[in-house]
Structures are given as structure tokens and as C-alpha cells.
Design an enzyme around this catalytic site. Structure first.
Site, PDB file in Angstrom:
ATOM      1  N   ASP A 102      -7.619  -5.979   2.830  1.00 34.73           N
ATOM      2  CA  ASP A 102      -6.543  -5.025   3.063  1.00 34.73           C
ATOM      3  C   ASP A 102      -6.515  -4.711   4.552  1.00 34.73           C
ATOM      4  O   ASP A 102      -7.569  -4.532   5.169  1.00 34.73           O
ATOM      5  CB  ASP A 102      -6.837  -3.735   2.289  1.00 34.73           C
ATOM      6  CG  ASP A 102      -5.606  -3.103   1.705  1.00 34.73           C
ATOM      7  OD1 ASP A 102      -4.581  -3.082   2.397  1.00 34.73           O
ATOM      8  OD2 ASP A 102      -5.671  -2.628   0.559  1.00 34.73           O
ATOM      9  N   ASP A 203      -0.736  -3.276   4.172  1.00 36.21           N
ATOM     10  CA  ASP A 203      -0.371  -1.967   3.646  1.00 36.21           C
ATOM     11  C   ASP A 203       0.964  -1.498   4.235  1.00 36.21           C
ATOM     12  O   ASP A 203       1.196  -1.613   5.443  1.00 36.21           O
ATOM     13  CB  ASP A 203      -1.477  -0.971   3.997  1.00 36.21           C
ATOM     14  CG  ASP A 203      -1.280   0.378   3.374  1.00 36.21           C
ATOM     15  OD1 ASP A 203      -1.311   0.466   2.139  1.00 36.21           O
ATOM     16  OD2 ASP A 203      -1.113   1.366   4.123  1.00 36.21           O
ATOM     17  N   GLU A 254       2.725  -5.095   1.028  1.00 33.34           N
ATOM     18  CA  GLU A 254       3.064  -3.941   0.195  1.00 33.34           C
ATOM     19  C   GLU A 254       4.365  -3.361   0.731  1.00 33.34           C
ATOM     20  O   GLU A 254       4.452  -2.975   1.894  1.00 33.34           O
ATOM     21  CB  GLU A 254       1.968  -2.885   0.243  1.00 33.34           C
ATOM     22  CG  GLU A 254       2.285  -1.709  -0.664  1.00 33.34           C
ATOM     23  CD  GLU A 254       1.524  -0.437  -0.335  1.00 33.34           C
ATOM     24  OE1 GLU A 254       1.420   0.413  -1.219  1.00 33.34           O
ATOM     25  OE2 GLU A 254       1.058  -0.292   0.812  1.00 33.34           O
ATOM     26  N   HIS A 327      -4.929   1.062  -6.983  1.00 40.93           N
ATOM     27  CA  HIS A 327      -5.636   2.294  -6.634  1.00 40.93           C
ATOM     28  C   HIS A 327      -4.693   3.485  -6.455  1.00 40.93           C
ATOM     29  O   HIS A 327      -5.177   4.620  -6.326  1.00 40.93           O
ATOM     30  CB  HIS A 327      -6.433   2.071  -5.344  1.00 40.93           C
ATOM     31  CG  HIS A 327      -5.573   1.717  -4.188  1.00 40.93           C
ATOM     32  ND1 HIS A 327      -4.971   0.473  -4.061  1.00 40.93           N
ATOM     33  CD2 HIS A 327      -5.161   2.434  -3.118  1.00 40.93           C
ATOM     34  CE1 HIS A 327      -4.240   0.455  -2.964  1.00 40.93           C
ATOM     35  NE2 HIS A 327      -4.348   1.624  -2.364  1.00 40.93           N
ATOM     36  N   ASP A 328      -3.389   3.253  -6.439  1.00 46.89           N
ATOM     37  CA  ASP A 328      -2.408   4.327  -6.273  1.00 46.89           C
ATOM     38  C   ASP A 328      -1.639   4.629  -7.559  1.00 46.89           C
ATOM     39  O   ASP A 328      -0.766   5.498  -7.557  1.00 46.89           O
ATOM     40  CB  ASP A 328      -1.379   3.956  -5.189  1.00 46.89           C
ATOM     41  CG  ASP A 328      -1.944   4.048  -3.787  1.00 46.89           C
ATOM     42  OD1 ASP A 328      -2.905   4.800  -3.578  1.00 46.89           O
ATOM     43  OD2 ASP A 328      -1.426   3.344  -2.895  1.00 46.89           O
TER      44      ASP A 328
END
Length: 559
Positions: A102, A203, A254, A327-328
Site C-alpha cells: 500500500d 490509496d 483506490e 479494512h474500511d
């Protein structure tokens, strides 16, 4: 063993997302670490995944759990050392598992040396690495809102200017208009590629280009002036040409609040920008009128419409990432399934429903064993900055009852997916020897990896089969997509077709029986069941299908 030399290996791959803080603690810190990940590589090899997406392990104050990077070239000591990271890359490679890192380059931590130099000093060589604006009428420069609540501007009292932060105030947005920033980003990515990292997950990458007049938004929170911004494609092509293509990196962007048209360009098959894109439209079907912070059922018809839009729109144009969880996001079996009576059935059905589409599936840690939301009862149990901020806003400022907001958090909080991985029935679910940073879900005695690996009919082995099918059945990769029952109130069924094969995936999203008919053009007499989540499927495929609660059936026809 050696990796496939096919540069498009990721089109038949399945990728496993690890949130290191919650995956496995190799010591007694209560937080996960890199050595903990290394200790579980054989488990991941058994599952059959091709790559690990590792959420940030860089030096960070951890205001936003690592998405606030203070040093791109250092490993956070909470997770280990650079030597540990290098060992992870090597030991994963021995098992034919690649590492995708990431990378967060829309913003840095305000503790980053660049920002620390820029703060309070207009003459700093790093001042122009960030976005500074003068106040207007003694107020903030515009009405843009942070995605974590409140204004997107924070005052630097020493210089009287504000800096932009689209996320937490400790996450200052980088100024991509500055070519020195873009050069610094290239150097960071090259550093990790040289370490043997095979790819990067970028990200909120579609937010890097802001409209330069920074107008106030009379229609919303400002996102229309920085989402898929004016120079974003130019910037991505520049980075791709200089770094990604040089190293053969697989890249997944993302994309926040994006559009199909932009994603066709981001993930264009000519590979000028990115390999594939994440979009989140399908995970807003339980946001009535776009409002996240309310408790609501999901809109099933809309969910199917969104999948159809993206599957048909990217086919032959670009490439998408397939996912329910990260994770979100809350746990999918709690969100769109039944995490009690039909937990196993609905977890398998949800897996099948997305793995048979075109794209690259991402499995979030614990999804493969059917982990659920924890159902916390107290705000003190939450650690996520977004959740605690919203609780404060909704309860202490907007007057919502605490119980009502707790019910919303139980459905929507990011901490739902961040509870420690449930490895076994030992104390703290085998995640750690000491109390973890976030409480383990109470159901770990029944739901854990050891139990799943011991049970041939578990969710784990169903996911193992889904991963294998992707490599064996060509139509899953290359076939076109047709939604067979767009208005059916219970069944999500679609057909994938290529010249040689036709595949139908039927999924009952509810706890009551549902029926449908296969297309008249489909020759059921020559078809076979590839996979299902009930064990008693007949040998013969029928044109009339009756699906039990949360049942999935995958049917293949060789033409």
C-alpha cells in the site's frame, strides 16, 4: 518454485489483504507485526492466494492506522524492521506469493520531515510540497469538508495560512502541481520495487489533482473539485512511464467517488496508467440518499444495477478489483448475509457471487472463514478516528441518542473489519498472548481459522475452490457479463460467455427459498454444476432452479 512470467498474471490471480495491526502478533505487544505475517504464510499458501496486499507498514504516528506516513523509507517499529520486511518478501516468494504494498501519496503525516520543515516557514524548500491558502474574510479558504468530518483546512498560526487535509488534520495533502513532489513519489516507489515488491495499491489516488482556483462548493462538500481532478490522468501516466512499467509492477488504484468513464482510462488495457481499479459504488447501497451514518437495509436491486454497470462497462475497456471487504468496510456476512443462522451458507454465497465476475478478487483477512462484525456495545471499545469523531458529532452536537448511534456504528464502523484475526479458540483468539489493541469478537470460539482448516465443508475450503476455479475456467477471466434477473427481488444471477464456454452463477441473497428459470438459449442438458454451497446438488442441471436460503450454484457449459 518460480513465479509465472506472464505480465498479466494478476488477471487470474486472487489477492489477500492483510491489515498487519490485526493479523497476528508474534510477540506480546497486543498488535500484529511482520513476523506474525511470516508465521502464517503456510496458511495462506494452503488457501491458494497469489499475492498479499499489505496495508501500510511505514513509519507513522498511526493517527489513521498507518495511512498517515511520516517516513516512506522506514518500517514502523511496531511492525518490525526492514530486515523483517525483506524476510517477508523472500519467504513469500518461496511459496509463490507476491507482495503488493500500500502506498499513500495523496497526503503525508504532518509529522513527516517535509511538513515539519514547511510548517511555520513560508521560505522552506518544502513549503510548496503542500497546499497552502490565505484566509478569506478571516475564515477558511473555502467550504470543503474533510472526509472524516469538519473543515478540510487547518490553520498554521505562525504564517496565518491554512493547509489542506482531505482526511484527518494530521494528514496534509501533497501538492502534485509541484514537479519536485512527483519526483519524490517516483523515488519512493522505485525504492520498494527494488526491494522485490511486485506491485502497489495506491490509496485514494484519484484525489491527487485539485482544481487550482479552489472554489467553494455551493452544491456539496467540495469533492467535485478534486475527485478525478484536471491533471490526474497526466500524473498517473507520468508515474507509470517512469516507474511502474520499468519494474513491471501491478498497480491497483483506490478510487474515491469515481466514475466508470474515468476508470476505463485509469485501467485501460494499454496499461498507460494502472493495472486495475477499486471503486466503492456497490458498497454504498446501504447508504440511503448517500448518507453513511444511518442504519439501513441494503438496496438489492441497486446492488445488481451497479455490478452490471461496472462489469459491462469495463469489459474490453479496463480491469476492476472485485471485493466485498477491506479494512474500511464492515464484514460482508454481517452486511449482506446472515451472520447467525445462515452464516456459513451466506459467507460462501457472497464469495461465489463476486469471484465469478470479471476482475481480480481481493479477500480480506478473516473473510475466508466467515468472520463477522463484533457488535460492540460501548463507544469506549472503538478505536477508529472516523467512528469516534462521528459519534461525537452525532451524539454530542446533533443530539442523536447514544443507543441509536451505537447501532449505526455496529453496522457501519471501520472497526468492524479491524478486530483481530481469529486464529483459534485460545485466549484472544490466538492473535496475541496479551490483550489486543482492539477487542476480539466474542464468537471466536466457534469462528476461527483452526476450526475452518479442520472442517472440509468450511468457508475456507469453499474459498480455496473459488480461487482454483479462476485459474481453470477461462470464461471467468475473459467472458462478457449479462445480468439474467435484474428485477428479481431475491436472486442475483448472471451469465459469463466466451466463444467456448458459458458460465451461470446463481445467488439467493435471502433466507427464504427463491426460484428462477435459466435462459432459453442455455443447453442445460450439456451443462454441469461446478460448485455449490449445499452438498446435495443433482447430477443433472435443470432449466428450473429453486434456490434454498442463501444458496449459490455455479453452472458451466462447454460449447
Amino acid at each position: 518454485m518460480t513465479f509465472s512470467t506472464d505480465p498479466n498474471w494478476w488477471k487470474t490471480a486472487s489477492i489477500y489483504q492483510i491489515y498487519p495491526k490485526s493479523f497476528c502478533d508474534s510477540g506480546d505487544k497486543g498488535t500484529g507485526d511482520i513476523q506474525g505475517i511470516i508465521s502464517k504464510l503456510d496458511y495462506l499458501k494452503l488457501l491458494g492466494i497469489d499475492a498479499i496486499w499489505l496495508t501500510p507498514v511505514y513509519q507513522s504516528p498511526m493517527v489513521d492506522n498507518g495511512y498517515d506516513i511520516s517516513d516512506y523509507y522506514a518500517i514502523n517499529p511496531d511492525f518490525g524492521t526492514m530486515q523483517d520486511f525483506e524476510q517477508l518478501v523472500a519467504k513469500a516468494r518461496q511459496r509463490d506469493i507476491r507482495i503488493i504494498m500500500d502506498i499513500v501519496v495523496n497526503h503525508t503525516s504532518t509529522k513527516h520531515a517535509w511538513f515539519q520543515s514547511a510548517l511555520g516557514d513560508k521560505n522552506s524548500p518544502y513549503r510548496d510540497y503542500y497546499i497552502w491558502k490565505d484566509p478569506i474574510d478571516d475564515e477558511v479558504p473555502n467550504n470543503w469538508q474533510s472526509k472524516f468530518g469538519g473543515s478540510a483546512w487547518e490553520l498554521d498560526s505562525k504564517t496565518g495560512q491554512y493547509y489542506l487535509h482531505l482526511f484527518a488534520k494530521e494528514q496534509a495533502d501533497l501538492n502534485w502541481e509541484n514537479p519536485e513532489v512527483r519526483q519524490a513519489v517516483k523515488e519512493v516507489i522505485s525504492f520498494w520495487a527494488e526491494k522485490g515488491v511486485d506491485g502497489f495499491r495506491l490509496d485514494v489516488i484519484n484525489l491527487i489533482s485539485k482544481q487550482q482556483d479552489f472554489p467553494s462548493d455551493d452544491l456539496g462538500d467540495g469533492r467535485r473539485f478534486y475527485t478525478d481532478g484536471p491533471r490526474v490522468h497526466e500524473y498517473l501516466q507520468e508515474i507509470s512511464q517512469a516507474v511502474f512499467r520499468k519494474y513491471g509492477s501491478v498497480t491497483v488504484g483506490e478510487m474515491s467517488s469515481t466514475s466508470l468513464e474515468h476508470c476505463q482510462r485509469y485501467s485501460s488495457l494499454d496499461n498507460k496508467e494502472l493495472s486495475m481499479v477499486f471503486n466503492f459504488h456497490h458498497l454504498k447501497v446501504d447508504y440511503p440518499n448517500g448518507e453513511k451514518w444511518t442504519k439501513a437495509p441494503f438496496d438489492f436491486i441497486q446492488l445488481k444495477e451497479i455490478f452490471n454497470h461496472w462489469q459491462t462497462g469495463l469489459n474490453g475497456q479496463g480491469w476492476g478489483a472485485l471485493f466485498w471487504c477491506n479494512h474500511d468496510q464492515p464484514r460482508v456476512v454481517s452486511r449482506f448475509g446472515d451472520d447467525k443462522k445462515y452464516r456459513v451458507e451466506s459467507a460462501k454465497m457472497l464469495g461465489a457471487s463476486i469471484h465469478m465476475m470479471q476482475g481480480t478478487p481481493y479477500i480480506y483477512q478473516g473473510e475466508e472463514i466467515g468472520m463477522t462484525n463484533p457488535g460492540y456495545g460501548s463507544i469506549s471499545q472503538y478505536r477508529d478516528v472516523e467512528s469516534t469523531n462521528m459519534y461525537d458529532i452525532m451524539v454530542n452536537h446533533n443530539g442523536m441518542k447514544s443507543d441509536d448511534m451505537m447501532a449505526i456504528l455496529a453496522q457501519k464502523s471501520r472497526d468492524n473489519s479491524r478486530t483481530p484475526m481469529q486464529w483459534n479458540a485460545e485466549e484472544y483468539a490466538g492473535f496475541s498472548k496479551v490483550r489486543p489493541w482492539l477487542e476480539v469478537a466474542e464468537n471466536y470460539l466457534e469462528i476461527n481459522a483452526a476450526q475452518a482448516v479442520d472442517d472440509p465443508s468450511s468457508v475456507f475450503y469453499f474459498y480455496q475452490q473459488l480461487i482454483a476455479l479462476r485459474k481453470q475456467i477461462e470464461v471467468i477471466t475473459c467472458g462478457n457479463y449479462q445480468d439474467l434477473y435484474p428485477q428479481h427481488e431475491q436472486i442475483f444471477g448472471y451469465q459469463r460467455q466466451s466463444e467456448k464456454q458459458s458460465l451461470i452463477c446463481l445467488n439467493n441473497f435471502y433466507a427464504v427459498e427463491a426460484s428462477c428459470s435459466l435462459p432459453e438459449t442455455f443447453d442445460a442438458t450439456k451443462a454441469k454444476y461446478l460448485l455449490g454451497n449445499y452438498t446435495d446438488l443433482s447430477e443433472q442441471v435443470s432449466m428450473e432452479q429453486v434456490l434454498r436460503p442463501y444458496e449459490t450454484r455455479i453452472i458451466l457449459l462447454e460449447k
